[in-house]
Scaffold this motif. Sequence first.
Motif, PDB file in Angstrom:
ATOM      1  N   ARG A 266     -31.910  67.985 -60.430  1.00 14.07           N
ATOM      2  CA  ARG A 266     -31.392  68.532 -59.042  1.00 14.07           C
ATOM      3  C   ARG A 266     -31.156  70.222 -59.247  1.00 14.07           C
ATOM      4  O   ARG A 266     -31.129  71.510 -58.435  1.00 14.07           O
ATOM      5  CB  ARG A 266     -30.605  68.016 -58.018  1.00 14.07           C
ATOM      6  N   GLU A 271     -31.759  72.638 -56.279  1.00 18.50           N
ATOM      7  CA  GLU A 271     -31.750  71.245 -55.288  1.00 18.50           C
ATOM      8  C   GLU A 271     -31.029  70.643 -54.745  1.00 18.50           C
ATOM      9  O   GLU A 271     -29.241  70.733 -55.389  1.00 18.50           O
ATOM     10  CB  GLU A 271     -33.060  70.127 -54.904  1.00 18.50           C
ATOM     11  N   ASN A 272     -30.603  70.446 -53.572  1.00 18.94           N
ATOM     12  CA  ASN A 272     -29.568  69.956 -52.436  1.00 18.94           C
ATOM     13  C   ASN A 272     -29.269  67.972 -53.226  1.00 18.94           C
ATOM     14  O   ASN A 272     -30.633  67.538 -52.956  1.00 18.94           O
ATOM     15  CB  ASN A 272     -29.192  69.784 -51.289  1.00 18.94           C
ATOM     16  N   THR A 273     -28.350  67.588 -53.105  1.00 21.44           N
ATOM     17  CA  THR A 273     -28.075  66.393 -53.378  1.00 21.44           C
ATOM     18  C   THR A 273     -27.369  66.196 -52.426  1.00 21.44           C
ATOM     19  O   THR A 273     -26.193  66.448 -52.231  1.00 21.44           O
ATOM     20  CB  THR A 273     -27.276  66.004 -54.611  1.00 21.44           C
ATOM     21  N   GLN A 284     -26.397  67.419 -46.642  1.00 20.00           N
ATOM     22  CA  GLN A 284     -26.469  67.670 -48.202  1.00 20.00           C
ATOM     23  C   GLN A 284     -25.089  68.176 -48.186  1.00 20.00           C
ATOM     24  O   GLN A 284     -24.785  68.265 -47.417  1.00 20.00           O
ATOM     25  CB  GLN A 284     -27.642  68.742 -47.980  1.00 20.00           C
ATOM     26  N   THR A 285     -24.941  68.185 -49.869  1.00 24.45           N
ATOM     27  CA  THR A 285     -24.320  69.075 -50.125  1.00 24.45           C
ATOM     28  C   THR A 285     -24.674  69.553 -51.992  1.00 24.45           C
ATOM     29  O   THR A 285     -25.184  68.218 -52.505  1.00 24.45           O
ATOM     30  CB  THR A 285     -22.713  68.318 -50.250  1.00 24.45           C
ATOM     31  N   ARG A 286     -24.067  70.633 -52.181  1.00 25.65           N
ATOM     32  CA  ARG A 286     -24.906  70.797 -53.635  1.00 25.65           C
ATOM     33  C   ARG A 286     -24.093  70.692 -55.152  1.00 25.65           C
ATOM     34  O   ARG A 286     -22.404  70.659 -54.499  1.00 25.65           O
ATOM     35  CB  ARG A 286     -24.539  72.235 -53.686  1.00 25.65           C
ATOM     36  N   THR A 288     -21.936  70.745 -58.202  1.00 25.01           N
ATOM     37  CA  THR A 288     -22.166  72.826 -58.999  1.00 25.01           C
ATOM     38  C   THR A 288     -21.229  71.963 -60.185  1.00 25.01           C
ATOM     39  O   THR A 288     -20.797  70.933 -60.044  1.00 25.01           O
ATOM     40  CB  THR A 288     -21.663  73.375 -57.797  1.00 25.01           C
TER      41      THR A 288
END
Length: 289
Positions: A266, A271-273, A284-286, A288
């Motif tokens: 991802r 893409e977002n997780t 969703q949250t990214r 990082t």
Amino acid sequence: MSARRPCPSDLSDARWKLIEPVLAAWRFERRARALDIGRPPEHGLREIMNAILYVDRAGVQWRYLPHDFPPWETIYGYFAKWQKDGVFAQLNGLLRDLVRQQQGRNAEPSAGVIDAQSVKSAASVPAGSQGTDAGKKIVGRKRSIITDTLGLLFAVLVTAAGVQDSTAGTQLLDQVAADHPRLRKVWVDGGHRKYLVEHAAALGIDMETVERTPGTRAFTPFPKRWTVERTYGWLMLHRRLVRDCDTLPARSEALIHLAMTDLMARRLTGENTISWRTPTSPDQTRITG
């Protein structure tokens, strides 16, 4: 048969493109070794991987897979074969190198972090492979991992919770030193014994212990070591890993490799997780870092 409705854990075309070559090569090699090729496989590799990812993310038992996936016996059979043949570890290593290069790092690490996490085990876990972590008062298993300074997984070892951190750390160091000769620095917490530091030195690795500040009670991120704590947070996004449910420790290790493969794929594709951690946006949250 109508097409299956996609699940949030399903592989996108971009993520499938990253891992397809490894799975396709595995299937080609298996069929090449067979004396009788027989009929072609009934189920596609992508759909099989989607089902395994569903188990890892949703935390369901294999028998509880939705019926629009291939039969659970088929899915688990592939999972067991891929674990035994090291496919999940191979995928983790491949994507880790790509993420490091994307971040402008050398694919081979020069520094790492070791830590351990004790988790409760399910009723399906044999008593002989469980133990008690006296410090954390947890009966179950222990996950010892070594990551790079980005928090990306190098190696994981699942043991009974009663196994000392330094004992598991010795096995991790031996494995990583053989696979990554460029590794020269490792950080650990104060729970690791002196003999582990001496063992690291014998391997040409400088091990530094990061101690907790005296009088600190609340959670405090430690320099260098906070990245491995974040890695455990990433793993907890996969509900199958909240509690150890697998009969064999090696299968638990495979699910951890798979979780990191999912997260890194991802990241590489932007893409977002999906996570419950963002109350204003439950979708969703990214991930990082």
